[in-house]
Design an enzyme around this catalytic site. Structure first.
Site, PDB file in Angstrom:
ATOM      1  N   SER A 140      -3.433  -6.872  -4.214  1.00 34.94           N
ATOM      2  CA  SER A 140      -3.990  -5.616  -3.747  1.00 34.94           C
ATOM      3  C   SER A 140      -5.360  -5.463  -4.402  1.00 34.94           C
ATOM      4  O   SER A 140      -5.452  -5.350  -5.614  1.00 34.94           O
ATOM      5  CB  SER A 140      -3.057  -4.465  -4.131  1.00 34.94           C
ATOM      6  OG  SER A 140      -3.651  -3.230  -3.807  1.00 34.94           O
ATOM      7  N   LYS A 166      -4.355  -7.644   0.489  1.00 35.12           N
ATOM      8  CA  LYS A 166      -4.411  -6.230   0.880  1.00 35.12           C
ATOM      9  C   LYS A 166      -5.686  -5.629   0.331  1.00 35.12           C
ATOM     10  O   LYS A 166      -6.001  -5.796  -0.844  1.00 35.12           O
ATOM     11  CB  LYS A 166      -3.168  -5.523   0.328  1.00 35.12           C
ATOM     12  CG  LYS A 166      -3.254  -4.009   0.176  1.00 35.12           C
ATOM     13  CD  LYS A 166      -1.884  -3.402  -0.108  1.00 35.12           C
ATOM     14  CE  LYS A 166      -1.965  -2.201  -1.016  1.00 35.12           C
ATOM     15  NZ  LYS A 166      -0.625  -1.623  -1.292  1.00 35.12           N
ATOM     16  N   LYS A 168      -7.995  -2.161  -0.129  1.00 37.10           N
ATOM     17  CA  LYS A 168      -8.042  -0.705  -0.078  1.00 37.10           C
ATOM     18  C   LYS A 168      -9.228  -0.302   0.786  1.00 37.10           C
ATOM     19  O   LYS A 168     -10.312  -0.884   0.669  1.00 37.10           O
ATOM     20  CB  LYS A 168      -8.211  -0.152  -1.496  1.00 37.10           C
ATOM     21  CG  LYS A 168      -7.007  -0.418  -2.390  1.00 37.10           C
ATOM     22  CD  LYS A 168      -5.816   0.411  -1.945  1.00 37.10           C
ATOM     23  CE  LYS A 168      -4.645   0.249  -2.902  1.00 37.10           C
ATOM     24  NZ  LYS A 168      -3.519   1.139  -2.538  1.00 37.10           N
ATOM     25  N   ASP A 194      -4.962  -0.802   3.147  1.00 40.64           N
ATOM     26  CA  ASP A 194      -4.235   0.361   2.642  1.00 40.64           C
ATOM     27  C   ASP A 194      -5.224   1.504   2.455  1.00 40.64           C
ATOM     28  O   ASP A 194      -6.165   1.399   1.666  1.00 40.64           O
ATOM     29  CB  ASP A 194      -3.558   0.014   1.303  1.00 40.64           C
ATOM     30  CG  ASP A 194      -2.677   1.150   0.775  1.00 40.64           C
ATOM     31  OD1 ASP A 194      -2.622   2.223   1.418  1.00 40.64           O
ATOM     32  OD2 ASP A 194      -2.041   0.953  -0.285  1.00 40.64           O
ATOM     33  N   GLU A 219      -1.599   0.375   6.017  1.00 38.34           N
ATOM     34  CA  GLU A 219      -0.686   1.157   5.178  1.00 38.34           C
ATOM     35  C   GLU A 219      -1.192   2.588   5.008  1.00 38.34           C
ATOM     36  O   GLU A 219      -2.359   2.807   4.689  1.00 38.34           O
ATOM     37  CB  GLU A 219      -0.603   0.448   3.813  1.00 38.34           C
ATOM     38  CG  GLU A 219       0.427   1.008   2.850  1.00 38.34           C
ATOM     39  CD  GLU A 219       0.506   0.165   1.560  1.00 38.34           C
ATOM     40  OE1 GLU A 219       0.127  -1.033   1.584  1.00 38.34           O
ATOM     41  OE2 GLU A 219       0.941   0.704   0.532  1.00 38.34           O
ATOM     42  N   ASP A 244       3.950   4.095   3.006  1.00 37.21           N
ATOM     43  CA  ASP A 244       4.141   4.026   1.566  1.00 37.21           C
ATOM     44  C   ASP A 244       4.472   5.455   1.093  1.00 37.21           C
ATOM     45  O   ASP A 244       5.647   5.851   1.055  1.00 37.21           O
ATOM     46  CB  ASP A 244       2.841   3.462   0.936  1.00 37.21           C
ATOM     47  CG  ASP A 244       2.832   3.457  -0.595  1.00 37.21           C
ATOM     48  OD1 ASP A 244       3.756   4.001  -1.209  1.00 37.21           O
ATOM     49  OD2 ASP A 244       1.875   2.917  -1.195  1.00 37.21           O
ATOM     50  N   LYS A 268       8.679   1.073  -2.993  1.00 36.11           N
ATOM     51  CA  LYS A 268       8.413   1.126  -4.433  1.00 36.11           C
ATOM     52  C   LYS A 268       9.564   1.911  -5.037  1.00 36.11           C
ATOM     53  O   LYS A 268       9.738   3.090  -4.709  1.00 36.11           O
ATOM     54  CB  LYS A 268       7.107   1.873  -4.718  1.00 36.11           C
ATOM     55  CG  LYS A 268       5.853   1.201  -4.192  1.00 36.11           C
ATOM     56  CD  LYS A 268       4.635   2.070  -4.479  1.00 36.11           C
ATOM     57  CE  LYS A 268       3.388   1.438  -3.881  1.00 36.11           C
ATOM     58  NZ  LYS A 268       2.225   2.353  -3.955  1.00 36.11           N
ATOM     59  N   GLY A 296       3.525  -2.143  -5.459  1.00 35.32           N
ATOM     60  CA  GLY A 296       3.287  -2.150  -6.901  1.00 35.32           C
ATOM     61  C   GLY A 296       2.547  -0.896  -7.308  1.00 35.32           C
ATOM     62  O   GLY A 296       1.926  -0.228  -6.481  1.00 35.32           O
TER      63      GLY A 296
END
Ligand code: OSB
Ligand code: MG
Length: 375
Positions: A140, A166, A168, A194, A219, A244, A268, A296
């Site tokens: 990530s 992934k 952001k 995400d 996400e 998420d 998670k 995570g």
């Protein structure tokens, strides 16, 4: 399953510095304040847990300080009053009349699972029903200053063997940044984005523009507690939505599926109240053909141990945000540290409990406050 007679609970706050700042749409962190939970059974066996709440409520409403308060004021007294208990029953005990505070509940519950595994002499992964000997690993990557900077990180991640990248995103650092990643990392590797709730339905054209990138998923594009607008968006997007923040319990996972708010879940354990709720979401998704993967929260090696064990279950079919220790920390608090080989983290199936040893003297050195509770 084993009934546990808890004698002592110790809460600790340690400070651990990430090797580099981690930026998401709603904030940035480098110095992590992490709450660790250590639980001792009458037999002397010990289990460790980690509360994943951050310092500031920019992901969900909880913080390390609200979690500390919830543990000391309501949750630990509740546990002590209940007497001997099995790990499967812990969340139900908490949820009877204590609303929310999932990360606080999960920290305690997961320490109790680790304790049960220790006491039974089995690996936590096996106790949970895990079937894998290694779990596929994704990275990530936080928001970077330019598309080039992000592309470089992605290229490096691919070279290191990661199985999923992934990135952001937020409005303004999305399409061009992701195009740069696709260009530098190649067509082979799965890429996803995400948004951590950075968009609204007014941004629908911006989100649709991402469809041509062939992302594995996007996400949590919309509000952190929303299901209805995500269903609206999914109808107009080819890219699968992965939720998420919105999935806080098994009921919300079912709602997501029934409303069409998404097609994939990032599980998670901290967000949903622990491992028992994670197993239920896993099982529901398995029965309904929805893939899941393990998210995570920039965990230390203790929280990571729980995530690795969970990700060894059969319906964790997509690579998780489970990078090796060295990606986050100069020095992790467990030994051996978590490592990656060929894009996989090995599941310590032959070691009872968490599968790693907590480096007590290092934990002591990093501790900024501690509180002990005796039953
Ligand atoms: O949304 O998945 C998220 C970290 C902090 C808060 C929210 C998120 C994340 C990550 C980190 O993506 C993933 C990791 O631990 O490597
Ligand atoms: Mg996320």
């Amino acid at each position: 399953m084993t009934v546990l007679d808890i004698k002592r609970i110790t809460l600790r706050e340690i400070h651990l510095r990430l090797r580099e700042p981690f930026r998401i749409s709603s904030g940035v962190v480098q110095d992590r304040r992490i709450m660790l939970i250590e639980i001792e059974e009458k037999s002397g066996a010990v289990g460790w847990g980690e509360c994943v709440a951050g310092e500031f409520p920019n992901y969900t409403p909880e913080t390390i300080d609200t979690a500390w308060f919830a543990c000391t004021q309501w949750l630990i007294p509740r546990l002590f009053a209940a007497g001997p208990i099995q790990p499967e029953a812990v969340l139900g005990l908490f949820d009877a009349d204590i609303r929310g505070h999932n990360m606080a509940k999960a920290g305690l519950e997961m320490a109790i699972w680790a304790l049960a595994a220790e006491q039974d002499g089995v690996a936590l992964a096996r106790l949970l029903g895990g079937t894998r000997s290694k779990v596929a690993t994704g990275i990530s990557i936080g928001i970077q200053s330019s598309p080039q900077a992000l592309a470089e990180k992605a290229q490096q991640a691919r070279a290191e063997g990661y199985r999923k990248i992934k990135c952001k995103i937020k409005p303004g650092t999305d399409l061009v940044f992701l195009e740069a990643v696709r260009h530098s990392a190649g067509e082979e590797i799965g890429i996803m984005a995400d948004a951590n709730s950075a968009y609204t339905l007014e941004n629908i054209a911006q989100l649709q523009a991402l469809d041509d990138l062939g992302l594995m998923m996007i996400e949590q594009p919309l509000a952190w507690d929303d299901l209805r607008e995500h269903a609206e968006l999914q109808k107009q997007l080819r890219t699968p939505i992965c939720l998420d923040e919105s999935i806080t319990c098994p009921e919300r996972a079912r709602d997501m599926h029934m409303m069409g708010s998404g097609r994939i879940i990032n599980i998670k354990p901290g967000r949903v109240g622990g491992l028992y709720a994670s197993l239920q979401i896993h099982n529901y998704c398995r029965e309904h053909g929805l893939p899941v993967w393990c998210g995570g929260m920039l965990e230390s090696g203790i929280g990571r141990a729980h995530n690795v064990a969970l990700a060894s279950l059969p319906n964790f079919t997509l690579p998780g945000d489970i990078s090796p220790s060295a990606r986050y920390w100069a020095e992790d608090i467990v030994e051996p540290e978590w490592t990656m080989e060929n894009g996989f983290v090995a599941v310590p199936n032959d070691i009872p409990g968490l599968g790693v040893k907590v480096r007590r003297s290092l934990v002591e050195k990093l501790t900024h406050r501690a509180e002990e509770f005796l039953r």
